[in-house]
Design a protein around this motif. Sequence first.
Motif, PDB file in Angstrom:
ATOM      1  N   GLU A 146       0.830  -1.210   0.000  1.00  0.00           N
ATOM      2  CA  GLU A 146       0.000   0.000   0.000  1.00  0.00           C
ATOM      3  C   GLU A 146       0.860   1.253   0.000  1.00  0.00           C
ATOM      4  OE1 GLU A 146      -2.250  -0.824   3.536  1.00  0.00           O
ATOM      5  OE2 GLU A 146      -4.050  -1.231   2.342  1.00  0.00           O
ATOM      6  N   ALA A 147       1.911   1.257   0.817  1.00  0.00           N
ATOM      7  CA  ALA A 147       2.783   2.435   0.915  1.00  0.00           C
ATOM      8  C   ALA A 147       3.498   2.695  -0.410  1.00  0.00           C
ATOM      9  CB  ALA A 147       3.788   2.237   2.042  1.00  0.00           C
ATOM     10  N   GLU A 148       4.012   1.647  -1.051  1.00  0.00           N
ATOM     11  CA  GLU A 148       4.683   1.823  -2.339  1.00  0.00           C
ATOM     12  C   GLU A 148       3.700   2.281  -3.414  1.00  0.00           C
ATOM     13  OE1 GLU A 148       7.010  -1.462  -3.713  1.00  0.00           O
ATOM     14  OE2 GLU A 148       8.271  -1.469  -1.929  1.00  0.00           O
ATOM     15  N   GLN A 149       2.495   1.743  -3.377  1.00  0.00           N
ATOM     16  CA  GLN A 149       1.467   2.129  -4.349  1.00  0.00           C
ATOM     17  C   GLN A 149       1.142   3.617  -4.202  1.00  0.00           C
ATOM     18  OE1 GLN A 149       0.564  -0.441  -6.269  1.00  0.00           O
ATOM     19  NE2 GLN A 149      -0.985   0.518  -7.498  1.00  0.00           N
ATOM     20  N   LEU A 150       0.960   4.066  -2.980  1.00  0.00           N
ATOM     21  CA  LEU A 150       0.687   5.485  -2.737  1.00  0.00           C
ATOM     22  C   LEU A 150       1.862   6.358  -3.160  1.00  0.00           C
ATOM     23  CD1 LEU A 150      -1.205   5.318   0.644  1.00  0.00           C
ATOM     24  CD2 LEU A 150      -2.094   6.175  -1.519  1.00  0.00           C
ATOM     25  N   LEU A 151       3.077   5.874  -2.929  1.00  0.00           N
ATOM     26  CA  LEU A 151       4.247   6.622  -3.361  1.00  0.00           C
ATOM     27  C   LEU A 151       4.228   6.805  -4.879  1.00  0.00           C
ATOM     28  CD1 LEU A 151       6.944   7.991  -2.711  1.00  0.00           C
ATOM     29  CD2 LEU A 151       8.020   5.752  -2.974  1.00  0.00           C
ATOM     30  N   SER A 163     -10.264  11.378   5.072  1.00  0.00           N
ATOM     31  CA  SER A 163     -11.356  10.388   5.127  1.00  0.00           C
ATOM     32  C   SER A 163     -10.851   8.954   4.953  1.00  0.00           C
ATOM     33  CB  SER A 163     -12.407  10.711   4.067  1.00  0.00           C
ATOM     34  OG  SER A 163     -11.865  10.519   2.770  1.00  0.00           O
ATOM     35  N   ALA A 164      -9.554   8.778   4.727  1.00  0.00           N
ATOM     36  CA  ALA A 164      -9.000   7.433   4.513  1.00  0.00           C
ATOM     37  C   ALA A 164      -8.892   6.674   5.826  1.00  0.00           C
ATOM     38  CB  ALA A 164      -7.626   7.541   3.860  1.00  0.00           C
ATOM     39  N   PRO A 165      -9.405   5.448   5.879  1.00  0.00           N
ATOM     40  CA  PRO A 165      -9.358   4.675   7.122  1.00  0.00           C
ATOM     41  C   PRO A 165      -7.932   4.347   7.593  1.00  0.00           C
ATOM     42  CG  PRO A 165     -10.653   3.523   5.431  1.00  0.00           C
ATOM     43  CD  PRO A 165     -10.124   4.759   4.819  1.00  0.00           C
ATOM     44  N   LYS A 166      -6.976   4.277   6.668  1.00  0.00           N
ATOM     45  CA  LYS A 166      -5.604   3.911   7.044  1.00  0.00           C
ATOM     46  C   LYS A 166      -4.653   5.107   7.035  1.00  0.00           C
ATOM     47  CE  LYS A 166      -5.972  -0.809   5.378  1.00  0.00           C
ATOM     48  NZ  LYS A 166      -5.350  -1.840   4.534  1.00  0.00           N
ATOM     49  N   ARG A 167      -5.192   6.298   7.149  1.00  0.00           N
ATOM     50  CA  ARG A 167      -4.328   7.479   7.033  1.00  0.00           C
ATOM     51  C   ARG A 167      -3.239   7.520   8.095  1.00  0.00           C
ATOM     52  NH1 ARG A 167      -8.826   9.845   9.175  1.00  0.00           N
ATOM     53  NH2 ARG A 167      -8.456  10.675  11.239  1.00  0.00           N
ATOM     54  N   LYS A 203      -1.611   5.134   9.358  1.00  0.00           N
ATOM     55  CA  LYS A 203      -0.577   4.159   9.008  1.00  0.00           C
ATOM     56  C   LYS A 203       0.294   4.660   7.853  1.00  0.00           C
ATOM     57  CE  LYS A 203      -0.170  -0.455   7.002  1.00  0.00           C
ATOM     58  NZ  LYS A 203      -0.904  -1.546   6.406  1.00  0.00           N
ATOM     59  N   LEU A 204      -0.283   5.470   6.969  1.00  0.00           N
ATOM     60  CA  LEU A 204       0.395   5.832   5.729  1.00  0.00           C
ATOM     61  C   LEU A 204       0.773   7.306   5.605  1.00  0.00           C
ATOM     62  CD1 LEU A 204      -1.951   3.679   3.507  1.00  0.00           C
ATOM     63  CD2 LEU A 204       0.433   3.166   4.049  1.00  0.00           C
ATOM     64  N   TYR A 205       0.166   8.159   6.429  1.00  0.00           N
ATOM     65  CA  TYR A 205       0.402   9.601   6.336  1.00  0.00           C
ATOM     66  C   TYR A 205       0.705  10.181   7.710  1.00  0.00           C
ATOM     67  CZ  TYR A 205      -1.467   9.671   1.585  1.00  0.00           C
ATOM     68  OH  TYR A 205      -1.668   9.464   0.245  1.00  0.00           O
ATOM     69  N   GLN A 206       1.290  11.360   7.693  1.00  0.00           N
ATOM     70  CA  GLN A 206       1.464  12.107   8.938  1.00  0.00           C
ATOM     71  C   GLN A 206       1.077  13.559   8.682  1.00  0.00           C
ATOM     72  OE1 GLN A 206       5.573  11.552   9.899  1.00  0.00           O
ATOM     73  NE2 GLN A 206       6.284  13.142   8.519  1.00  0.00           N
ATOM     74  N   MET A 207       0.615  14.221   9.724  1.00  0.00           N
ATOM     75  CA  MET A 207       0.208  15.620   9.640  1.00  0.00           C
ATOM     76  C   MET A 207       1.421  16.502   9.933  1.00  0.00           C
ATOM     77  SD  MET A 207      -2.321  17.841   9.257  1.00  0.00           S
ATOM     78  CE  MET A 207      -3.888  17.103   9.596  1.00  0.00           C
ATOM     79  N   TRP A 261      -1.306  16.863   5.163  1.00  0.00           N
ATOM     80  CA  TRP A 261      -1.007  15.447   5.255  1.00  0.00           C
ATOM     81  C   TRP A 261       0.104  15.133   4.266  1.00  0.00           C
ATOM     82  CZ3 TRP A 261      -2.699  12.472   9.034  1.00  0.00           C
ATOM     83  CH2 TRP A 261      -3.899  12.814   9.688  1.00  0.00           C
ATOM     84  N   VAL A 262       1.135  14.463   4.716  1.00  0.00           N
ATOM     85  CA  VAL A 262       2.217  14.045   3.827  1.00  0.00           C
ATOM     86  C   VAL A 262       2.420  12.541   3.963  1.00  0.00           C
ATOM     87  CG1 VAL A 262       3.418  16.259   3.772  1.00  0.00           C
ATOM     88  CG2 VAL A 262       4.002  14.589   5.525  1.00  0.00           C
ATOM     89  N   LEU A 263       2.758  11.929   2.848  1.00  0.00           N
ATOM     90  CA  LEU A 263       2.993  10.489   2.807  1.00  0.00           C
ATOM     91  C   LEU A 263       4.252  10.152   3.575  1.00  0.00           C
ATOM     92  CD1 LEU A 263       2.073   7.798   1.502  1.00  0.00           C
ATOM     93  CD2 LEU A 263       3.551   8.380  -0.427  1.00  0.00           C
TER      94      LEU A 263
END
Length: 124
Positions: A26-31, A47-51, A53-57, A63-65
């Motif tokens: 998932e992380a590589e796909q988002l990248l 609104s992403a349920p896994k934000r 896990k994959l992003y930080q404010m 929000w940044v990946l």
Amino acid sequence: AIDVWSLACILVEMHTGLPLFDGKSEAEQLLKFHQVLGAPPNAMVESAPKRQKLYQMTANKQWVLLQCKGQPPQQNPNMSLEKILGVHSGGPNGKRQGQPGHTEQDYLYFLDLIKKMLNYNPKH
């Protein structure tokens, strides 16, 4: 039935012979999304349920990946849709240069179609 995003990815893969977004997690796909299309809108990330896990404010409320394998989460100019499709070079790696139906204008039409299909928020 197939969604528009998936159809765009299939069209690009048929054209280039390679998957457009070939992340293995998932992380590589988002990248890959970030590198080719830029960051998704903040509202979509919120609104992403896994934000978490994959992003930080960030401190400025963006929000940044999170980094994936040490790569910075930014758009990569070498992975632009124009370069991937070979808009100015006669197709991927110049393979179709000079062939009928493969003019720069033809590729610009194809690029426009793919960009519209890969819109993060197609309602706007």
